[in-house]
Design a protein around this motif. Structure first.
Motif, PDB file in Angstrom:
ATOM      1  N   GLY A  18       0.790  -1.224   0.000  1.00 38.92           N
ATOM      2  CA  GLY A  18       0.000   0.000   0.000  1.00 38.92           C
ATOM      3  C   GLY A  18       0.819   1.269   0.000  1.00 38.92           C
ATOM      4  N   ASP A  19       2.128   1.167   0.298  1.00 40.40           N
ATOM      5  CA  ASP A  19       2.992   2.351   0.254  1.00 40.40           C
ATOM      6  C   ASP A  19       3.091   2.886  -1.173  1.00 40.40           C
ATOM      7  OD1 ASP A  19       3.527   2.141   2.933  1.00 40.40           O
ATOM      8  OD2 ASP A  19       5.593   1.421   2.707  1.00 40.40           O
ATOM      9  N   THR A  20       3.368   4.166  -1.296  1.00 40.54           N
ATOM     10  CA  THR A  20       3.657   4.741  -2.605  1.00 40.54           C
ATOM     11  C   THR A  20       4.949   4.134  -3.147  1.00 40.54           C
ATOM     12  OG1 THR A  20       2.612   6.825  -1.963  1.00 40.54           O
ATOM     13  CG2 THR A  20       4.109   6.890  -3.852  1.00 40.54           C
ATOM     14  N   SER A  21       4.946   3.786  -4.426  1.00 42.67           N
ATOM     15  CA  SER A  21       6.131   3.176  -5.041  1.00 42.67           C
ATOM     16  C   SER A  21       7.101   4.275  -5.462  1.00 42.67           C
ATOM     17  CB  SER A  21       5.724   2.338  -6.259  1.00 42.67           C
ATOM     18  OG  SER A  21       4.830   1.317  -5.881  1.00 42.67           O
ATOM     19  N   GLU A  22       8.181   4.417  -4.716  1.00 40.71           N
ATOM     20  CA  GLU A  22       9.122   5.499  -4.975  1.00 40.71           C
ATOM     21  C   GLU A  22      10.498   5.017  -5.413  1.00 40.71           C
ATOM     22  OE1 GLU A  22       9.208   7.705  -1.349  1.00 40.71           O
ATOM     23  OE2 GLU A  22       7.375   8.832  -1.831  1.00 40.71           O
ATOM     24  N   HIS A  23      10.886   3.797  -5.027  1.00 43.55           N
ATOM     25  CA  HIS A  23      12.246   3.332  -5.281  1.00 43.55           C
ATOM     26  C   HIS A  23      12.268   1.937  -5.894  1.00 43.55           C
ATOM     27  CE1 HIS A  23      12.847   6.315  -2.015  1.00 43.55           C
ATOM     28  NE2 HIS A  23      13.996   6.552  -2.616  1.00 43.55           N
ATOM     29  N   LEU A  24      13.345   1.662  -6.615  1.00 38.63           N
ATOM     30  CA  LEU A  24      13.722   0.302  -6.980  1.00 38.63           C
ATOM     31  C   LEU A  24      14.807  -0.150  -6.017  1.00 38.63           C
ATOM     32  CD1 LEU A  24      14.100   0.506 -10.866  1.00 38.63           C
ATOM     33  CD2 LEU A  24      12.090  -0.117  -9.548  1.00 38.63           C
ATOM     34  N   TYR A  25      14.820  -1.441  -5.717  1.00 35.50           N
ATOM     35  CA  TYR A  25      15.819  -2.001  -4.812  1.00 35.50           C
ATOM     36  C   TYR A  25      16.628  -3.056  -5.557  1.00 35.50           C
ATOM     37  CZ  TYR A  25      13.315   0.285  -1.009  1.00 35.50           C
ATOM     38  OH  TYR A  25      12.738   1.222  -0.187  1.00 35.50           O
ATOM     39  N   PHE A  26      17.942  -2.881  -5.579  1.00 33.69           N
ATOM     40  CA  PHE A  26      18.846  -3.811  -6.235  1.00 33.69           C
ATOM     41  C   PHE A  26      19.573  -4.600  -5.148  1.00 33.69           C
ATOM     42  CE2 PHE A  26      18.204  -0.208  -8.979  1.00 33.69           C
ATOM     43  CZ  PHE A  26      18.114  -0.736 -10.262  1.00 33.69           C
ATOM     44  N   MET A  27      19.207  -5.869  -4.991  1.00 32.17           N
ATOM     45  CA  MET A  27      19.877  -6.731  -4.015  1.00 32.17           C
ATOM     46  C   MET A  27      21.148  -7.311  -4.620  1.00 32.17           C
ATOM     47  SD  MET A  27      16.706  -9.027  -2.581  1.00 32.17           S
ATOM     48  CE  MET A  27      17.856 -10.211  -1.845  1.00 32.17           C
ATOM     49  N   SER A  28      22.227  -7.297  -3.870  1.00 33.13           N
ATOM     50  CA  SER A  28      23.443  -7.974  -4.323  1.00 33.13           C
ATOM     51  C   SER A  28      23.679  -9.263  -3.550  1.00 33.13           C
ATOM     52  CB  SER A  28      24.659  -7.056  -4.185  1.00 33.13           C
ATOM     53  OG  SER A  28      24.835  -6.647  -2.842  1.00 33.13           O
ATOM     54  N   ASP A  29      23.015  -9.410  -2.405  1.00 32.05           N
ATOM     55  CA  ASP A  29      23.100 -10.643  -1.626  1.00 32.05           C
ATOM     56  C   ASP A  29      21.967 -10.628  -0.607  1.00 32.05           C
ATOM     57  OD1 ASP A  29      23.884  -8.905   0.437  1.00 32.05           O
ATOM     58  OD2 ASP A  29      26.010  -9.272   0.094  1.00 32.05           O
ATOM     59  N   GLY A  30      21.916 -11.671   0.233  1.00 36.77           N
ATOM     60  CA  GLY A  30      20.911 -11.706   1.286  1.00 36.77           C
ATOM     61  C   GLY A  30      19.606 -12.341   0.847  1.00 36.77           C
ATOM     62  N   ARG A  31      18.596 -12.164   1.693  1.00 38.62           N
ATOM     63  CA  ARG A  31      17.305 -12.829   1.495  1.00 38.62           C
ATOM     64  C   ARG A  31      16.196 -11.895   1.975  1.00 38.62           C
ATOM     65  NH1 ARG A  31      16.131 -18.737   1.573  1.00 38.62           N
ATOM     66  NH2 ARG A  31      14.020 -19.093   2.343  1.00 38.62           N
ATOM     67  N   VAL A  32      15.196 -11.677   1.119  1.00 40.33           N
ATOM     68  CA  VAL A  32      14.079 -10.788   1.433  1.00 40.33           C
ATOM     69  C   VAL A  32      12.774 -11.503   1.111  1.00 40.33           C
ATOM     70  CG1 VAL A  32      12.942  -8.599   0.900  1.00 40.33           C
ATOM     71  CG2 VAL A  32      15.444  -8.712   0.982  1.00 40.33           C
ATOM     72  N   ARG A  33      11.810 -11.425   2.039  1.00 41.90           N
ATOM     73  CA  ARG A  33      10.504 -12.060   1.850  1.00 41.90           C
ATOM     74  C   ARG A  33       9.468 -10.998   1.497  1.00 41.90           C
ATOM     75  NH1 ARG A  33       8.223 -16.952   3.301  1.00 41.90           N
ATOM     76  NH2 ARG A  33      10.239 -17.494   4.265  1.00 41.90           N
ATOM     77  N   LEU A  34       8.701 -11.251   0.420  1.00 38.62           N
ATOM     78  CA  LEU A  34       7.619 -10.357   0.016  1.00 38.62           C
ATOM     79  C   LEU A  34       6.294 -11.055   0.292  1.00 38.62           C
ATOM     80  CD1 LEU A  34      10.140  -9.290  -1.659  1.00 38.62           C
ATOM     81  CD2 LEU A  34       8.434  -8.281  -3.182  1.00 38.62           C
ATOM     82  N   ARG A  35       5.431 -10.363   1.028  1.00 40.71           N
ATOM     83  CA  ARG A  35       4.188 -10.986   1.494  1.00 40.71           C
ATOM     84  C   ARG A  35       2.998 -10.086   1.188  1.00 40.71           C
ATOM     85  NH1 ARG A  35       4.662 -13.535   7.223  1.00 40.71           N
ATOM     86  NH2 ARG A  35       5.459 -15.215   5.889  1.00 40.71           N
ATOM     87  N   ALA A  36       1.894 -10.722   0.742  1.00 36.87           N
ATOM     88  CA  ALA A  36       0.637 -10.015   0.498  1.00 36.87           C
ATOM     89  C   ALA A  36      -0.505 -10.894   0.978  1.00 36.87           C
ATOM     90  CB  ALA A  36       0.467  -9.687  -0.980  1.00 36.87           C
ATOM     91  N   GLU A  37      -1.483 -10.284   1.604  1.00 43.31           N
ATOM     92  CA  GLU A  37      -2.637 -11.015   2.113  1.00 43.31           C
ATOM     93  C   GLU A  37      -3.322 -11.761   0.982  1.00 43.31           C
ATOM     94  OE1 GLU A  37      -5.011 -12.384   5.144  1.00 43.31           O
ATOM     95  OE2 GLU A  37      -3.350 -10.951   5.368  1.00 43.31           O
ATOM     96  N   GLY A  38      -3.574 -13.070   1.207  1.00 39.78           N
ATOM     97  CA  GLY A  38      -4.280 -13.869   0.217  1.00 39.78           C
ATOM     98  C   GLY A  38      -3.415 -14.421  -0.894  1.00 39.78           C
ATOM     99  N   HIS A  39      -2.094 -14.197  -0.810  1.00 40.61           N
ATOM    100  CA  HIS A  39      -1.181 -14.691  -1.832  1.00 40.61           C
ATOM    101  C   HIS A  39      -0.030 -15.449  -1.174  1.00 40.61           C
ATOM    102  CE1 HIS A  39      -2.818 -12.383  -5.285  1.00 40.61           C
ATOM    103  NE2 HIS A  39      -3.164 -11.517  -4.345  1.00 40.61           N
TER     104      HIS A  39
END
Length: 316
Positions: A53-74
């Protein structure tokens, strides 16, 4: 001043490492311009990069690590390693579709969306490289979703007795082009130009439109009838009706020519060369954005299909 110069050079080197070879963004002027706007971050587990729901302002370029993306019902998406996050939201001009939570220490870059969109306008090489890479990624996902590839945009099914679509005028052909999600969102001029260089092809039932092993170099829109697109190992078969591009991303993302297409009934297609398409994109960047946005939206659908059986998918 010397420290700032050193930091900028460091960002250039790190970003070049992230991009890898043949990215289309390795020209020095592009690196210098991007480096001026990059924000470098080291993030820790539990940190929220953005919320649904946040305003989309940035792109994020990961070079390593682990990130979880979560949305209700998905189902969850887990990015592990080198990835770009936020492009779909930016291309579609929508709020964040998911909440991104860091799971392991990670090193990433952040770039404001307007700088990325400006770069698309100024560097067609970078834009075309990103588009082809996106198409190839989508085609790879289609190959992982048997039996029908999970294609989202398959047009309207054939209806017995439906009148054939008129393709006599330039306007008729441009209207058909506008029905295709890969082209929708572009302006009138580029679609009219594509309509002008397009050709109409009639196929009998069972006749091949293109064959595996020979890249057609063209994009085919179904005007009437039905086109079956398939590949072997894994076996995928999908059918496309009026208003769809036969094979979707396959038109740009099948460099090894593993897919084939044939008419299942008497059919008509409108086609144009990919070279003409890219020429128009170079003149009208909104045509490239429309294609990239459509591919990104469908890829979300494909990732959800892959993740559904176990509740999450880990993308390496």
């Amino acid at each position: 001043m010397a420290d700032e110069h050193l930091q900028r050079i460091t960002r250039e080197l790190l970003f070049t490492t992230f991009l890898g070879p043949s990215s289309g963004m390795d020209e020095q002027w592009i690196l210098e311009r991007v480096a001026d706007h990059l924000e470098e971050h080291v993030v820790v587990p539990g940190e929220i990069l953005f919320r649904q729901g946040d305003t989309s302002e940035h792109l994020y370029f990961m070079s390593d690590g682990r990130v979880r993306l979560r949305a209700e019902g998905h189902p969850d998406w887990v990015y592990d390693g080198r990835w770009v996050m936020g492009t779909t939201d930016m291309l579609l001009g929508r709020p964040r579709g998911r909440t991104a939570t860091v799971e392991t220490p990670a090193h990433l870059f952040r770039l404001r969306g307007e700088h990325w969109l400006d770069l698309m306008e100024d560097s067609f090489e970078a834009t075309s490289g990103a588009l082809v890479g996106s198409a190839r990624g989508s085609v790879a996902f289609h190959g992982r979703v048997p039996p029908d590839g999970g294609f989202l945009h398959v047009g309207s099914p054939h209806e017995t007795g439906r009148a054939p679509l008129s393709l006599e005028t330039l306007v008729d052909r441009a209207l058909l082009l506008y029905e295709a999600p890969l082209l929708r969102g572009a302006g009138v001029q580029p679609l009219t130009d594509l309509a002008r260089v397009s050709t109409i092809q009639e196929l009998a039932a069972g006749e091949a439109l293109f064959s595996a092993g020979v890249a057609p170099g063209r994009t085919f829109l179904v005007a009437d009838g039905e086109i079956e697109v398939s590949r072997n190992d894994p076996n995928i078969t999908a059918r496309f009706g009026r208003g769809s591009i036969a094979g979707g991303a396959v038109c740009l993302g099948d460099p090894d020519a593993q897919w084939s297409a044939r008419a299942t009934m008497s059919s008509r297609v409108l086609s144009f060369s990919n070279e003409d398409w890219f020429d128009e994109m170079e003149e009208h960047v909104d045509l490239a954005r429309a294609a990239m946005g459509s591919l990104a939206f469908e890829r979300e659908h494909l990732v959800d299909l892959l993740a559904a059986p176990v509740g999450e998918v880990v993308l390496y």
